[in-house]
Motif scaffolding. Structure first.
Motif, short mmCIF file in Angstrom:
data_model
loop_
_atom_site.label_atom_id
_atom_site.label_comp_id
_atom_site.label_asym_id
_atom_site.label_seq_id
_atom_site.Cartn_x
_atom_site.Cartn_y
_atom_site.Cartn_z
N ARG A 1 2.46 12.90 8.58
CA ARG A 1 2.69 12.17 9.75
C ARG A 1 2.40 10.76 9.53
NH1 ARG A 1 0.88 16.68 12.31
NH2 ARG A 1 -1.12 15.70 12.89
N MET A 2 1.14 10.63 8.81
CA MET A 2 0.45 9.11 8.61
C MET A 2 1.43 8.34 7.82
SD MET A 2 -1.47 7.13 9.82
CE MET A 2 -2.52 5.43 9.33
N ARG A 3 2.06 9.03 6.56
CA ARG A 3 2.88 8.39 5.61
C ARG A 3 4.18 7.78 6.55
NH1 ARG A 3 0.92 12.13 1.51
NH2 ARG A 3 0.21 11.14 -0.16
N ARG A 4 4.75 8.76 7.23
CA ARG A 4 5.72 8.24 7.85
C ARG A 4 5.47 7.05 9.08
NH1 ARG A 4 6.39 14.03 7.81
NH2 ARG A 4 5.77 14.21 10.29
N LYS A 5 4.47 7.39 9.69
CA LYS A 5 3.86 6.15 10.74
C LYS A 5 3.87 4.91 9.86
CE LYS A 5 1.46 7.85 13.95
NZ LYS A 5 0.50 8.68 14.59
N SER B 1 -3.81 -2.16 13.05
CA SER B 1 -5.28 -1.84 12.35
C SER B 1 -5.72 -0.53 13.33
CB SER B 1 -6.03 -2.90 12.38
OG SER B 1 -7.29 -2.68 12.07
N GLN B 2 -5.76 -0.77 14.52
CA GLN B 2 -5.82 0.23 15.44
C GLN B 2 -5.39 1.64 15.06
OE1 GLN B 2 -4.90 -0.80 19.55
NE2 GLN B 2 -5.87 -2.72 19.09
N VAL B 3 -4.44 1.80 14.69
CA VAL B 3 -3.74 3.07 14.22
C VAL B 3 -4.33 3.52 12.88
CG1 VAL B 3 -1.55 4.53 13.64
CG2 VAL B 3 -1.40 2.75 15.70
N VAL B 4 -4.47 2.78 12.08
CA VAL B 4 -5.09 2.97 10.45
C VAL B 4 -6.39 3.33 10.59
CG1 VAL B 4 -5.55 1.82 8.27
CG2 VAL B 4 -3.50 1.55 9.37
N MET B 5 -7.06 2.60 11.44
CA MET B 5 -8.73 3.03 11.66
C MET B 5 -8.88 4.37 12.39
SD MET B 5 -9.90 0.75 10.06
CE MET B 5 -11.86 1.18 10.40
N SER B 6 -8.07 4.56 13.36
CA SER B 6 -8.15 5.99 14.15
C SER B 6 -7.83 7.03 12.98
CB SER B 6 -7.24 6.04 15.08
OG SER B 6 -6.96 7.32 15.79
N GLY C 1 -11.75 10.65 7.28
CA GLY C 1 -12.99 10.44 6.73
C GLY C 1 -13.99 11.43 6.97
N HIS C 2 -13.70 12.53 7.84
CA HIS C 2 -14.77 13.42 8.08
C HIS C 2 -14.37 14.60 7.05
CE1 HIS C 2 -16.99 12.51 11.78
NE2 HIS C 2 -16.03 11.44 11.56
N ALA C 3 -13.48 14.50 6.15
CA ALA C 3 -13.18 15.41 5.00
C ALA C 3 -13.32 14.73 3.79
CB ALA C 3 -11.71 16.04 5.30
N ASP C 4 -12.78 15.46 2.61
CA ASP C 4 -12.92 15.02 1.33
C ASP C 4 -11.56 14.42 0.95
OD1 ASP C 4 -15.75 16.28 0.47
OD2 ASP C 4 -14.48 18.05 1.24
N SER D 1 -6.50 6.54 -0.21
CA SER D 1 -6.14 5.40 -0.91
C SER D 1 -4.57 5.68 -1.17
CB SER D 1 -6.91 5.57 -2.39
OG SER D 1 -8.40 5.40 -2.08
N ARG D 2 -4.14 6.65 -1.49
CA ARG D 2 -2.79 7.02 -1.85
C ARG D 2 -1.59 6.55 -0.53
NH1 ARG D 2 -4.06 11.45 -4.22
NH2 ARG D 2 -3.27 12.93 -2.72
N VAL D 3 -2.16 7.09 0.64
CA VAL D 3 -1.26 7.12 1.81
C VAL D 3 -1.54 5.60 2.37
CG1 VAL D 3 -1.36 7.64 4.32
CG2 VAL D 3 -1.69 9.44 2.71
N LEU D 4 -2.45 4.90 2.34
CA LEU D 4 -2.63 3.74 2.74
C LEU D 4 -2.17 2.59 1.87
CD1 LEU D 4 -6.34 3.81 4.70
CD2 LEU D 4 -3.72 4.22 5.57
N GLY D 5 -1.98 3.02 0.40
CA GLY D 5 -1.66 2.06 -0.55
C GLY D 5 -0.27 2.09 -0.71
N ASP D 6 0.36 2.96 -0.31
CA ASP D 6 2.00 2.90 -0.73
C ASP D 6 3.00 2.17 0.16
OD1 ASP D 6 1.17 5.13 -2.41
OD2 ASP D 6 1.90 6.85 -1.28
N VAL D 7 2.36 1.49 1.08
CA VAL D 7 3.22 0.78 1.90
C VAL D 7 2.89 -0.72 1.92
CG1 VAL D 7 4.31 0.50 4.18
CG2 VAL D 7 3.97 2.68 3.58
#
Length: 357
Positions: free
Chosen positions: A295-299, A318-323, A329-332, A338-344
Motif C-alpha cells: 500500500r505504501m509503495r502505491r501511495k 512528509s506527514q504521510v511518510v512519517m506516519s 519502525g516498530h518492526a525489523d 529504504s527500498r520503499v522510500l527510495g524507489d520513487v
C-alpha cells in the motif's frame, strides 16, 4: 454493587464544555468548508447547540454514508459538525467512567495504548509462552461484522450499569437509536465514524474481556477492538477455550466469531507468525505485514504524481511518510523502509503551479 454515576448532564452541556469540544473537532480540519461556515458565527452556533440540549430539542442529524478502501473496504457514516461537537463533549465526561475499569490488555481507542503497545505486549506474551512451555500455540480470533452486529438493547443495558443520569441516558440512547433500521424488530449496529461508537464498542466487548480474564482465567489475552488473541496453552486447551467463547458471545452479546478464527502454532524462527495489529510477530522479532509495504509503495507513486501536478505539497507528503515510518519502525524493517522510500523520485511541479496546502 457496581458504582453508578448521576448528575452528569450539566458537565458537558455548558458553553465551556462545548467550546472545548469544538476545539477537538476542528483539529487538523480548519480549512474545511463546514468548519469555516460554523466559525463565522461560532458563539451563537454553540449557544444554539447548548439550548437544544438544555431544552431536549436536540436530535442526531442525518448521516452521510461513504466507503473507504484501505486497509480494507469499510462503510463509514459521518455526522454533521454540530453532532460531532455534541459527541466530543459527551465523551469527555463519560469516557473516564469506563476507562479506569477496562482491563489492562485492551488497546483500541485508549490513551497510552494503540497498535504499537499492543504488538509489544503480544510479543512479550509469545516470549513468556516459549520460555515456560518450549512451544507456542495461539488462538487468534475476531468478531464477524462487529459494528453492524452490536445489539442496541444489550448496549443500552450495559451503559445503564454505570450511568444513572436520566438526561445523559436520553442523549446516549438517542445517539444509539439514530443508526437503527426503523423496521428492525431487534435494532443492531453502531456507525463506524461516530466518536461514541469507539467507546460503545469497547464497553460492549468489555464483557468478553472480563469473562476471559476472570472466568476462564486466561492470563495472556489481549484485544484490539474486535480482534483478540490468547497466547499459550496446548492446542486442545485453546480449542476448548474457543468453543466456550463462541457460546458466551452468542448467548450474552449476540455475536459470532468469523471464519478466520483459528488455533495454530507460532514458529520460533521464520515460519508462521502471529499476524496481529499490522505486524507479523515472532517471539524473537517482528515484521510489518506485506500488504502494508504494498500500500505504501502505491501511495508513494500516487503522491509523487500529485506533487508533480501541484496538487499536494512536500509537507503533506512528509506527514504521510512519517506516519508510515513510525509504524514500520516498530518492526525489523530498515532495509524495507529504504527500498520503499527510495524507489520513487519526487519531481517539483513546473514553475507557476502551486500546491494546495
Amino acid at each position: 454493587m457496581a458504582k453508578t454515576y448521576s448528575d452528569l448532564y450539566g458537565s458537558f452541556t455548558t458553553f465551556e464544555a462545548l467550546h472545548r469540544a469544538w476545539g477537538r473537532v476542528i483539529k487538523g480540519r480548519r480549512a474545511q468548508q463546514d468548519v469555516l461556515q460554523f466559525e463565522r458565527d461560532l458563539e451563537p452556533n454553540l449557544i444554539d447547540i447548548q439550548n437544544s440540549l438544555i431544552w431536549k430539542t436536540y436530535r442526531t442529524g442525518p448521516y452521510r454514508h461513504f466507503k473507504v478502501f484501505e486497509p480494507k473496504e469499510r462503510g463509514i457514516a459521518a455526522l454533521p459538525l454540530k453532532d460531532r461537537i455534541v459527541q466530543h463533549a459527551l465523551i469527555e465526561t463519560i469516557d473516564p467512567i469506563w476507562g479506569k475499569r477496562f482491563i489492562f490488555d485492551t488497546y483500541a481507542c485508549r490513551p497510552g495504548k494503540g497498535t504499537h503497545a499492543g504488538a509489544d505486549r503480544a510479543q512479550a506474551f509469545l516470549r513468556e509462552a516459549l520460555r515456560e512451555q518450549g512451544s507456542i500455540y495461539v488462538l487468534k480470533a475476531d468478531v464477524s461484522k462487529y459494528f453492524p452486529s452490536v445489539c442496541h438493547d444489550v448496549l443500552k443495558r450495559l451503559i445503564r450499569k454505570r450511568i444513572a443520569c436520566p438526561d445523559t441516558l436520553w442523549l446516549i440512547e438517542g445517539i444509539i437509536d439514530s443508526a437503527a433500521d426503523p423496521g428492525a424488530i431487534m435494532p443492531r449496529g453502531i456507525p463506524i465514524g461516530n466518536l461514541t461508537s469507539q467507546l460503545f464498542a469497547n464497553v460492549y466487548l468489555h464483557e468478553l474481556d472480563e469473562f476471559v480474564k476472570y472466568e476462564l482465567r486466561e492470563k495472556r489475552y489481549l484485544r484490539y477492538m474486535d480482534d483478540f488473541a490468547i497466547i499459550g496453552g496446548t492446542k486442545a486447551h485453546l480449542h476448548d477455550v474457543r468453543r466456550t467463547i463462541e457460546d458466551f458471545l452468542h448467548a450474552q452479546l449476540g455475536l459470532r466469531l468469523n471464519h478466520k478464527t483459528q488455533v495454530f502454532p507460532v514458529s520460533t524462527k521464520n515460519g508462521r507468525p502471529l499476524d496481529f495489529l499490522g505486524y507479523r510477530i515472532w517471539a524473537t522479532h517482528r515484521k510489518i505485514r506485506k500488504d502494508s509495504a504494498g500500500r505504501m509503495r502505491r501511495k508513494m507513486k500516487r503522491m509523487a504524481r500529485q506533487y508533480h501536478e501541484g496538487k499536494i505539497s512536500l509537507d503533506q507528503v512528509s506527514q504521510v511518510v512519517m506516519s508510515w515510518v513510525g509504524h514500520a519502525g516498530h518492526a525489523d524493517t530498515f532495509r524495507l523502509r529504504s527500498r520503499v522510500l527510495g524507489d520513487v523520485a519526487f519531481i517539483p511541479p513546473p514553475r507557476g503551479r502551486r500546491s494546495h496546502d
